[in-house]
Design a protein around this motif. Structure first.
Motif, short mmCIF file in Angstrom:
data_model
loop_
_atom_site.label_atom_id
_atom_site.label_comp_id
_atom_site.label_asym_id
_atom_site.label_seq_id
_atom_site.Cartn_x
_atom_site.Cartn_y
_atom_site.Cartn_z
N ARG A 354 5.05 8.35 2.52
CA ARG A 354 6.31 7.91 3.12
C ARG A 354 6.36 8.30 4.60
NH1 ARG A 354 10.74 5.88 0.80
NH2 ARG A 354 9.87 6.33 -1.27
N GLU A 358 6.48 5.60 7.66
CA GLU A 358 7.60 5.63 8.60
C GLU A 358 7.12 5.80 10.03
OE1 GLU A 358 11.00 7.54 5.61
OE2 GLU A 358 9.90 8.84 7.01
N LYS A 382 5.98 1.96 -4.47
CA LYS A 382 7.31 2.55 -4.39
C LYS A 382 7.73 2.74 -2.92
CE LYS A 382 9.98 6.58 -5.95
NZ LYS A 382 9.90 7.87 -6.70
N ASP A 386 10.72 0.50 0.25
CA ASP A 386 11.65 1.05 1.24
C ASP A 386 11.13 0.91 2.68
OD1 ASP A 386 13.25 1.94 -0.90
OD2 ASP A 386 12.09 3.80 -1.04
N VAL A 387 9.83 1.09 2.84
CA VAL A 387 9.20 1.05 4.17
C VAL A 387 8.01 0.09 4.07
CG1 VAL A 387 8.21 2.39 6.05
CG2 VAL A 387 9.78 3.50 4.44
#
Length: 639
Positions: A354, A358, A382, A386-387
């Motif tokens: 993550r 990001e 996963k 989100d990103v």
């Protein structure tokens, strides 16, 4: 100004072609390579006879007339009708760590018999001063030897009663003689480390055999106990390793980090060479976390200090990995059952991935088994929700047992796969454990290509496999191990052009340099290699013996052999003078022989009548009365 090979040398063209290496600059003369069979890998212009170069880039690839019209008055080199290809790119190698240690290591890469290997070892023992070790650190397998075995501990003790000897075999074991056991301090009271075994005799005393059970930490930690080279010797060592790779046609690499390769400390030498313009290899480097449970902290810190792409065409930062978290590292040792990754793998991996997504850091992840890849992809999918990972050139390394389902999952997320020829060294072990049918698609390269994935090739050198790219190319084309076992059917092999593309233009995706290099095409970096034999015509069993006779990096000659030798820049003498590299060089060449009665002197040799000190590093050939040839008197090699 037209100069043939020898005329160019006589006229001083060599000096003119050698300003600061790997830096196309205004003082570099235009250069034309002519009378060549040029494989451009440019589909719009697949073949040519000449290449014109200016300021480190390709002006034109075409006819000799077109090249001369583009660069009138250029220096010219006659290629003698040889095959010219783009410079080879290794997408997975541990070159920075390897360079720091190269001059200390006796290489058994490609040595055909154990008898030859042991003759080399005995000669090196005689030359190695106390308290130094003799180290054979990977790049070979017992299957390459005619005897199909490793040396015994008794044989090592007989060859070296007083000098420590450490031999690393793949990821599975290390052999230490009695002198090495004394130096590292292993006794009957030394406990087995986690994931490793110190093999003992009936009385509980260490025998000298260390086993990965299943990870190689005990092997690497023991190796790390040995003496290190001082910084000026490490610099010399790195230069010699780069030139060894140049001699095999490699012009660019992606460094995959490595255990005991700490950032930024262990990068100081290569950065100094870069500042001084002495790089003869383009390096894009990844950062490899070193401490379990501190992986997120490492990447959080590093991502504030350096950014992907930072640097220049010669030395640049590439991203994270191949180690992202220790709980996801499924080291391959096909003599052992597949390791099951711990339950905390996903929880450890997700925050790291993550963070990287990001901060738009590409990453690479070591993954041997499909089961590990499945669990890692669960995490990647996963995070992607989100990103979005789109546009990030992330990829898996190795993937020997990946399924077609997971190939499709990688494609859907925009990832790639970098494959290495580890099975060329371990195919027999895999087949013994899992069977012939399972080995036929390890890894399933044809399926990866059909899925449209970015796929590139490399070596994973220097410890688990050899750094010789031609061994990889031969493996891709023939489906054979270095021991001669055929493991792949035709359906999982590739043709010679596809194999070459995996080693050139396709590898540029993995360093975000698509269109910059990898082809002989106008506007691209002028990195190219003139071969000792025609890759597209030699028998399959001769592919692994190919080498470069002329390697050009950014328009500058960085390696030459035979008629082209004097076009290459000189190297400083090998440091230290007892280095195995000074005697044996690197990868074994078939036209060399080992003399068991090698001399071991350090100054001058009455038998060979040769002043070693005057010729250190120059590899001056000298003949003894039996007609054998050596280099610097102690080399024991026929040339």
């Amino acid at each position: 100004m037209r100069l043939g090979r020898r005329e160019a040398i006589a006229a001083g063209a060599a000096a003119a072609l050698l300003p600061k290496l790997a830096r196309g600059s205004p003082e570099m003369p235009d250069l034309i390579l002519f009378n060549a069979r040029v494989t451009t890998l440019d589909r719009s212009n697949p073949a040519a006879q000449a290449v014109a170069i200016r300021d480190g880039r390709i002006l034109v690839a075409g006819s000799e007339a077109e090249a001369r019209a583009a660069a009138p008055g250029a220096q010219e080199v006659d290629c003698g009708g040889r095959r010219l290809i783009p410079g080879l790119i290794d997408s997975h190698i541990h070159v920075i760590r390897g360079g720091l240690n190269y001059n200390m290591e006796l290489r058994w890469d490609g040595v055909p018999t154990l008898a030859d290997a042991m003759a080399m070892l005995e000669a090196q023992v005689a030359r190695t001063p106390s308290p130094q070790w003799v180290r054979v650190v990977g790049g070979f397998t017992e299957h390459q030897f005619a005897e199909k075995r490793l040396p015994t501990i008794d044989e090592l003790n007989a060859a070296a009663p007083d000098t420590p000897v450490f031999i690393l075999h793949l990821y599975d074991r290390a052999l230490l003689n009695a002198a090495a056991l004394r130096v590292v301090g292993y006794t009957r009271d030394t406990p087995n480390p986690p994931g490793g075994e110190i093999v003992r005799d009936a009385a509980g005393n260490p025998t000298g055999l260390l086993l990965a059970q299943p990870n190689a930490t005990v092997l690497y930690a023991t190796l790390a106990k040995g003496p290190k080279l001082p910084p000026d010797y490490q610099k010399n060592s790195t230069r010699h390793f780069m030139r060894e790779l140049n001699g095999l046609g490699v012009t660019s690499v992606i460094d995959a980090g490595g255990g005991f390769q700490n950032y930024p400390d262990d990068y100081a030498i290569v950065e100094e060479l870069h500042r001084e313009g002495l790089m003869t290899l383009r390096i894009a480097y990844n950062l490899f976390t070193q401490k379990p449970k501190e992986e997120l902290k490492d990447f959080a810190t590093w991502s504030t200090q350096v950014k992907p792409g930072q640097g220049d065409d010669s030395y640049r930062m590439n991203g994270a990995g191949e180690m992202l978290v220790y709980s996801a590292a499924d080291f391959e040792d096909f003599r052992m059952p597949r390791p099951e990754m711990p339950a905390n793998m996903e929880a450890d991996l997700e925050p790291v991935v993550r963070l990287l997504a990001e901060r738009r850091w590409p990453w690479r992840l070591h993954a041997t088994y499909d089961q590990t890849i499945s669990r890692a992809l669960d995490v990647f999918e996963k995070v992607n929700a989100d990103v979005p990972l789109e546009g990030l050139h992330w990829f898996f390394d190795h993937c020997e047992t990946i399924s077609e389902r997971n190939i499709d999952r990688i494609a859907a997320l925009g990832g790639g796969i970098a494959v290495q020829h580890r099975m060329a060294f371990q195919g027999e072990y895999f087949t013994e454990r899992y069977g012939v049918r399972a080995a036929e698609r390890t890894p399933p390269i044809a399926a990866m290509l059909r899925a449209g994935l970015p796929v590139g090739a490399g070596t994973d050198a220097t410890r688990v496999a050899s750094y010789n790219p031609w061994v990889s190319l031969a493996w891709l084309v023939t489906g054979k191990t270095v021991g001669g076992t055929t493991i792949y059917p035709m359906a999982n092999r590739v043709d010679r052009e596809t194999a070459l593309r995996l080693w050139t233009e396709r590898n540029t995706w993995f360093s975000n340099e698509v269109g910059k290099k990898g082809q002989i095409k106008a506007g691209q970096l002028a990195d190219m290699v003139l071969l000792s034999g025609d890759y597209f015509a030699v028998p399959e069993n001769e592919i692994a013996q190919l080498r470069s006779v002329l390697t050009v990096l950014g328009g500058a000659v960085v390696h030459g052999a035979g008629d082209f030798a004097e076009l290459a820049p000189p190297l400083p003498p090998v440091m230290p003078d007892w280095s195995p590299v000074a005697s044996f060089g690197g990868y074994h060449q078939a036209d060399r022989k080992v003399l068991a009665s090698a001399c071991a002197c350090h100054s001058s040799c009455a038998v060979h009548g040769h002043d070693h000190a005057a010729a250190l590093g120059a590899r001056v050939p000298v003949s003894d009365e039996r007609g054998f040839w050596g280099a610097m008197g102690c080399a024991c090699w026929a040339v």
